[in-house]
Scaffold this active site. Structure first.
Site, PDB file in Angstrom:
ATOM      1  N   GLU A   1       0.665   3.224  11.439  1.00 59.64           N
ATOM      2  CA  GLU A   1       1.160   1.869  11.701  1.00 59.64           C
ATOM      3  C   GLU A   1       2.688   1.807  11.657  1.00 59.64           C
ATOM      4  O   GLU A   1       3.300   1.167  12.506  1.00 59.64           O
ATOM      5  CB  GLU A   1       0.642   0.891  10.623  1.00 59.64           C
ATOM      6  CG  GLU A   1      -0.770   0.406  10.821  1.00 59.64           C
ATOM      7  CD  GLU A   1      -1.197  -0.539   9.700  1.00 59.64           C
ATOM      8  OE1 GLU A   1      -1.694  -1.616  10.003  1.00 59.64           O
ATOM      9  OE2 GLU A   1      -1.041  -0.195   8.513  1.00 59.64           O
TER      10      GLU A   1
ATOM     11  N   ASN B   1      -2.193 -21.782  20.054  1.00 63.91           N
ATOM     12  CA  ASN B   1      -2.694 -20.484  19.575  1.00 63.91           C
ATOM     13  C   ASN B   1      -4.164 -20.409  19.922  1.00 63.91           C
ATOM     14  O   ASN B   1      -4.873 -21.407  19.751  1.00 63.91           O
ATOM     15  CB  ASN B   1      -2.631 -20.390  18.049  1.00 63.91           C
ATOM     16  CG  ASN B   1      -1.264 -20.089  17.560  1.00 63.91           C
ATOM     17  OD1 ASN B   1      -0.338 -19.969  18.344  1.00 63.91           O
ATOM     18  ND2 ASN B   1      -1.130 -20.002  16.249  1.00 63.91           N
ATOM     19  N   GLY B   2      -4.636 -19.247  20.310  1.00 61.80           N
ATOM     20  CA  GLY B   2      -6.059 -19.097  20.619  1.00 61.80           C
ATOM     21  C   GLY B   2      -6.226 -18.707  22.071  1.00 61.80           C
ATOM     22  O   GLY B   2      -5.277 -18.268  22.723  1.00 61.80           O
TER      23      GLY B   2
ATOM     24  N   HIS C   1     -15.543  20.317  11.860  1.00 60.06           N
ATOM     25  CA  HIS C   1     -16.297  19.989  13.070  1.00 60.06           C
ATOM     26  C   HIS C   1     -15.377  19.425  14.150  1.00 60.06           C
ATOM     27  O   HIS C   1     -15.575  18.308  14.616  1.00 60.06           O
ATOM     28  CB  HIS C   1     -17.414  19.002  12.730  1.00 60.06           C
ATOM     29  CG  HIS C   1     -18.358  19.526  11.699  1.00 60.06           C
ATOM     30  ND1 HIS C   1     -19.259  20.548  11.946  1.00 60.06           N
ATOM     31  CD2 HIS C   1     -18.506  19.216  10.389  1.00 60.06           C
ATOM     32  CE1 HIS C   1     -19.937  20.822  10.848  1.00 60.06           C
ATOM     33  NE2 HIS C   1     -19.493  20.031   9.886  1.00 60.06           N
TER      34      HIS C   1
ATOM     35  N   ARG D   1       3.887 -12.312  11.856  1.00 64.01           N
ATOM     36  CA  ARG D   1       2.557 -12.328  12.468  1.00 64.01           C
ATOM     37  C   ARG D   1       2.516 -11.474  13.730  1.00 64.01           C
ATOM     38  O   ARG D   1       1.433 -11.147  14.219  1.00 64.01           O
ATOM     39  CB  ARG D   1       2.162 -13.768  12.821  1.00 64.01           C
ATOM     40  CG  ARG D   1       2.015 -14.662  11.605  1.00 64.01           C
ATOM     41  CD  ARG D   1       1.902 -16.108  12.002  1.00 64.01           C
ATOM     42  NE  ARG D   1       0.679 -16.410  12.694  1.00 64.01           N
ATOM     43  CZ  ARG D   1      -0.439 -16.859  12.128  1.00 64.01           C
ATOM     44  NH1 ARG D   1      -0.470 -17.072  10.840  1.00 64.01           N
ATOM     45  NH2 ARG D   1      -1.499 -17.118  12.843  1.00 64.01           N
TER      46      ARG D   1
ATOM     47  N   CYS E   1       0.136 -15.109  17.551  1.00 69.44           N
ATOM     48  CA  CYS E   1       0.944 -16.310  17.775  1.00 69.44           C
ATOM     49  C   CYS E   1       1.104 -17.163  16.520  1.00 69.44           C
ATOM     50  O   CYS E   1       0.195 -17.278  15.709  1.00 69.44           O
ATOM     51  CB  CYS E   1       0.295 -17.199  18.829  1.00 69.44           C
ATOM     52  SG  CYS E   1      -0.059 -16.381  20.362  1.00 69.44           S
TER      53      CYS E   1
ATOM     54  N   LYS F   1       0.064  -9.217  12.337  1.00 67.92           N
ATOM     55  CA  LYS F   1      -0.433  -9.326  10.959  1.00 67.92           C
ATOM     56  C   LYS F   1      -1.838  -9.908  10.936  1.00 67.92           C
ATOM     57  O   LYS F   1      -2.681  -9.509  10.153  1.00 67.92           O
ATOM     58  CB  LYS F   1       0.531 -10.230  10.177  1.00 67.92           C
ATOM     59  CG  LYS F   1       0.143 -10.467   8.733  1.00 67.92           C
ATOM     60  CD  LYS F   1       0.459  -9.244   7.925  1.00 67.92           C
ATOM     61  CE  LYS F   1       0.034  -9.365   6.477  1.00 67.92           C
ATOM     62  NZ  LYS F   1      -0.122  -8.019   5.879  1.00 67.92           N
TER      63      LYS F   1
ATOM     64  N   LYS G   1      -1.816   3.623   7.288  1.00 69.56           N
ATOM     65  CA  LYS G   1      -0.447   3.211   6.929  1.00 69.56           C
ATOM     66  C   LYS G   1       0.566   4.079   7.667  1.00 69.56           C
ATOM     67  O   LYS G   1       1.546   3.586   8.205  1.00 69.56           O
ATOM     68  CB  LYS G   1      -0.189   3.353   5.413  1.00 69.56           C
ATOM     69  CG  LYS G   1      -0.825   2.348   4.501  1.00 69.56           C
ATOM     70  CD  LYS G   1      -0.274   0.959   4.584  1.00 69.56           C
ATOM     71  CE  LYS G   1      -0.920   0.114   5.607  1.00 69.56           C
ATOM     72  NZ  LYS G   1      -2.190  -0.451   5.492  1.00 69.56           N
TER      73      LYS G   1
ATOM     74  N   GLU H   1      -7.130   4.965   4.748  1.00 64.36           N
ATOM     75  CA  GLU H   1      -6.087   3.955   4.587  1.00 64.36           C
ATOM     76  C   GLU H   1      -4.689   4.606   4.618  1.00 64.36           C
ATOM     77  O   GLU H   1      -3.752   4.065   5.200  1.00 64.36           O
ATOM     78  CB  GLU H   1      -6.318   3.188   3.271  1.00 64.36           C
ATOM     79  CG  GLU H   1      -5.270   2.160   2.902  1.00 64.36           C
ATOM     80  CD  GLU H   1      -5.043   1.066   3.946  1.00 64.36           C
ATOM     81  OE1 GLU H   1      -5.833   0.944   4.880  1.00 64.36           O
ATOM     82  OE2 GLU H   1      -4.035   0.352   3.822  1.00 64.36           O
TER      83      GLU H   1
ATOM     84  N   TRP I   1       2.228 -14.078  21.265  1.00 63.79           N
ATOM     85  CA  TRP I   1       1.709 -12.706  21.377  1.00 63.79           C
ATOM     86  C   TRP I   1       0.877 -12.708  22.656  1.00 63.79           C
ATOM     87  O   TRP I   1      -0.157 -13.359  22.729  1.00 63.79           O
ATOM     88  CB  TRP I   1       0.852 -12.418  20.146  1.00 63.79           C
ATOM     89  CG  TRP I   1       0.044 -11.169  20.218  1.00 63.79           C
ATOM     90  CD1 TRP I   1      -1.160 -10.995  20.832  1.00 63.79           C
ATOM     91  CD2 TRP I   1       0.368  -9.919  19.625  1.00 63.79           C
ATOM     92  NE1 TRP I   1      -1.600  -9.716  20.662  1.00 63.79           N
ATOM     93  CE2 TRP I   1      -0.688  -9.037  19.927  1.00 63.79           C
ATOM     94  CE3 TRP I   1       1.441  -9.448  18.861  1.00 63.79           C
ATOM     95  CZ2 TRP I   1      -0.694  -7.719  19.495  1.00 63.79           C
ATOM     96  CZ3 TRP I   1       1.422  -8.138  18.444  1.00 63.79           C
ATOM     97  CH2 TRP I   1       0.367  -7.279  18.762  1.00 63.79           C
TER      98      TRP I   1
HETATM   99  C1  G6P Z   1      -4.346  -6.569  11.476  1.00 65.41           C
HETATM  100  C2  G6P Z   1      -3.284  -6.235  10.434  1.00 65.41           C
HETATM  101  C3  G6P Z   1      -3.879  -5.298   9.380  1.00 65.41           C
HETATM  102  C4  G6P Z   1      -5.119  -5.915   8.770  1.00 65.41           C
HETATM  103  C5  G6P Z   1      -6.140  -6.304   9.837  1.00 65.41           C
HETATM  104  C6  G6P Z   1      -7.274  -7.136   9.245  1.00 65.41           C
HETATM  105  O1  G6P Z   1      -4.661  -5.441  12.204  1.00 65.41           O
HETATM  106  O2  G6P Z   1      -2.154  -5.629  11.052  1.00 65.41           O
HETATM  107  O3  G6P Z   1      -2.924  -5.052   8.372  1.00 65.41           O
HETATM  108  O4  G6P Z   1      -5.699  -5.005   7.889  1.00 65.41           O
HETATM  109  O5  G6P Z   1      -5.515  -7.115  10.839  1.00 65.41           O
HETATM  110  O6  G6P Z   1      -6.737  -8.332   8.760  1.00 65.41           O
HETATM  111  P1  G6P Z   1      -7.415  -9.242   7.672  1.00 65.41           P
HETATM  112  O7  G6P Z   1      -6.494 -10.424   7.542  1.00 65.41           O
HETATM  113  O8  G6P Z   1      -8.756  -9.626   8.209  1.00 65.41           O
HETATM  114  O9  G6P Z   1      -7.529  -8.459   6.429  1.00 65.41           O
END
Ligand code: G6P
Length: 579
Positions: A459, A97-98, A475, A27, A2, A574, A456, A452, A71
């Site tokens: 995602e 938010n929260g 395994h 976000r 949010c 985000k 990516k 990573e 959200w």
């Molecule tokens: C969400 C985002 C990721 C990010 C993760 C941790 O899942 O989509 O891209 O790596 O949060 O976020 P931070 O702000 O703690 O690095």
């Protein structure tokens, strides 16, 4: 997750709010809305994208307003559950938010006292509680209502006839932008940057009254003064600047981001106590977890400092016995699990260190010391440049703790990132884009890079991708290998090179298409590979960076070939500000 925006000034509020909501889109959200106060309070809210209903929202007149991108957590995404929420008479509107943890009990009591609810959200209890305490002074009503709430919140509230916004914060980010005869409030600086660079970050327990003349903040019944900070991110940083997607722009910014971060760090002193640490625990989530894993490898391999890495979400509930330094890595500085984990570490009296990209974010207010990454605002949901900037910070720490073993490589790193950006991914993309599953494999410090790379890919392309330590692939995952399942193997010189080649041959023998990232001139690898990507690397640091950037490009171009919504992938946020 949010996003919140508020405006109170001399201009019409609705256009500022709608533009702010667009800037908060990154976000992640499923519905949005605004409330603007004129003679009455007018609300416009709906499920869907801001662009779909923005004309209606913009036309509302009034100079005080609040807006929200939602959200869904409590209640499905629909028009009714979108914020703002009003009280029974529509005289008070709030955005939140929260999570209000005790909302069910509060709602039951409010219903018994005759309140009418129009949504299934936890947030709506806030507008009704404020209504119960309202006697013509919104600030006082908010101050009286908030002690009844349990959970986390950033709240903006407006009331009919009052020329101000009341803002409150508890464990959810809220920043106030100080303009010239206008004031803004938002979850982060991105929607405010084009109006002002002067920011006041609220602390937990703060309740603020915002009007064009200024801001009064109270905490526990007393007036408090919070410093005004200058934010050096520019509005240009949040524009696409000719690139097709923010993610593409952010990938290409990485050489500069890496060197800016290092340059800034070199001007700072590493705290003396950091040089003496005997053990380190690291907590983080998502992409930041992967930089944490790399940090662990480098600390143990180069500095011989034992390091433990935990998912922040696990650490909070199952903290290990610990007394050592705890490092929280988080781009946003707001990830609820990481914040909670750092609080747990503090409750054990452990020293704490934050690595974050956002000045004034929650983690910086909790940790004993903060190292900032200089990535600038990262808009694309998938983290790229913030990861590279985290690596700059973490490699710098390793360099400092090991008496300069990485200094030369760090100086050359920039160049390697630039050269990687020139790589052609066309053949690799062709190999990946129709796959249902892809494995990414690496060993040692290239294992976190494989994780990573897989993150990516999944995602933004929505292809199922998994990262594996290459030795583990036998395994279980071997059962899934076939001509339809490409494997991306990271294989560069080092202690695991030969065993990696054996692993690759074994996979190849199952008919698996092999995309291999190796070093220039490695003819053996080129011969085995279906697609060979030649990395411009020559040492540990540049191998990690070049492989990371190459896999970002592969994910980006694959998602582009599939026509995905690259900057705002479905279901992802985000910044994950709830646990
Ligand atoms: C969400 C985002 C990721 C990010 C993760 C941790 O899942 O989509 O891209 O790596 O949060 O976020 P931070 O702000 O703690 O690095």
């Amino acid at each position: 997750m949010c996003g919140i925006i508020g405006y109170c000034g001399l201009s019409q509020a609705a256009p500022v709010l709608v533009k702010g909501l667009r800037r908060l889109e990154y976000r992640g959200y499923d519905s949005y809305g605004i409330a603007v106060s004129n003679r009455d309070i007018a609300v416009s809210k709906r499920q869907g994208k801001v662009s779909e209903g923005e004309r209606d929202a913009r036309s509302i007149r009034g100079k005080i307003g609040i807006g929200h991108t939602r959200w869904a957590t409590h209640g499905v995404p629909n028009d009714r559950n979108a914020h703002p929420h009003t009280d029974c008479r529509g005289d008070i509107a709030i955005v939140h938010n929260g999570i209000i943890e005790n909302y069910a009990a509060l709602k039951r009591d409010l219903l018994e006292r005759g309140h009418t609810f129009r949504s299934d959200t936890d947030s709506e209890v806030i507008s009704h509680l404020i209504e119960e305490h309202y006697t013509g002074d919104l600030m006082k009503a908010v101050e009286d209502a908030l002690p009844l709430l349990e959970g986390s919140y950033a709240i903006l509230a407006i009331a009919r006839g009052e020329k101000r916004i009341v803002a409150a914060r508890q464990s959810s980010p809220l920043v106030i932008g100080m303009g010239d005869q206008e004031v803004f409030a938002a979850s982060d600086m991105t929607p405010i940057l084009e109006y002002t660079e002067r920011a006041v970050f609220l602390e937990d327990g703060d309740i603020a009254s915002l009007d064009p003349r200024g801001v009064v903040i109270r905490n526990s019944g007393r007036v408090v003064v919070r410093p005004t900070e200058l934010i050096d991110w520019s509005f240009d940083d949040v524009k696409k600047g000719g690139f097709r997607h923010y993610m593409e722009k952010e990938i290409y910014e990485q050489p500069e981001v890496f060197s800016n971060t290092l340059r800034t760090l070199k001007r700072e002193e590493v705290p003396k106590w950091l040089r003496k640490v005997k053990r380190i625990s690291i907590v983080s989530c998502g992409t930041s977890f992967h930089s944490g894993l790399l940090f662990k490898y480098l600390l143990e391999e180069i500095c011989r400092i034992p390091a433990r890495l935990e998912f922040a979400s696990e650490f909070k509930y199952f903290p290990p016995p610990l007394s050592e330094l705890v490092v929280g890595i988080t781009q946003s500085g707001e990830t609820a699990d990481t914040i909670a984990a750092i609080k747990v570490a503090k409750s054990y009296n452990c020293p704490t260190l934050a690595v974050t990209n956002v000045l004034g974010s929650s983690i910086t207010r909790i940790a004993d010391h903060t190292f900032y990454t200089q990535a600038g605002p990262e808009i694309s949901v998938a983290a790229t440049k913030s990861f590279i900037a985290q690596l700059a910070v973490l490699m710098h720490i390793v360099d400092e703790l090991s008496g300069g073993t990485l200094t030369e490589s760090l100086e050359r790193a920039n160049r390697a990132i630039e050269e990687t950006l020139l790589l052609d991914m066309e053949r690799a993309v062709a190999c990946c884009q129709d796959a249902a599953h892809i494995f990414f494999v690496g060993r040692g410090p290239l294992y976190p890079v494989a994780l990573e790379g897989a993150l990516k890919m999944k995602e933004i392309s929505y292809i199922h991708a998994e990262g594996y330590a290459a030795g583990e692939i036998k395994h279980g995952p071997f059962a899934l290998l076939s001509e339809e399942t490409p494997v991306i193997a990271l294989c560069t010189p080092g202690p695991t090179y030969n065993v990696m080649i054996s692993n690759i041959r074994e996979m190849k023998a199952r008919g698996t298409p092999m995309i291999i990232l190796g070093e220039d001139g490695d003819w053996d690898l080129e011969e085995i590979a279906d697609v060979f990507i030649s990395l411009p690397s020559h040492d540990l640091v540049t191998r990690i960076l070049a492989a990371t950037v190459a896999l970002q490009l592969l994910a980006y171009h694959t998602a582009e070939a599939l026509g995905r919504d690259i900057d705002k992938p479905r279901n992802l946020a985000k910044s994950v500000t709830v646990e």
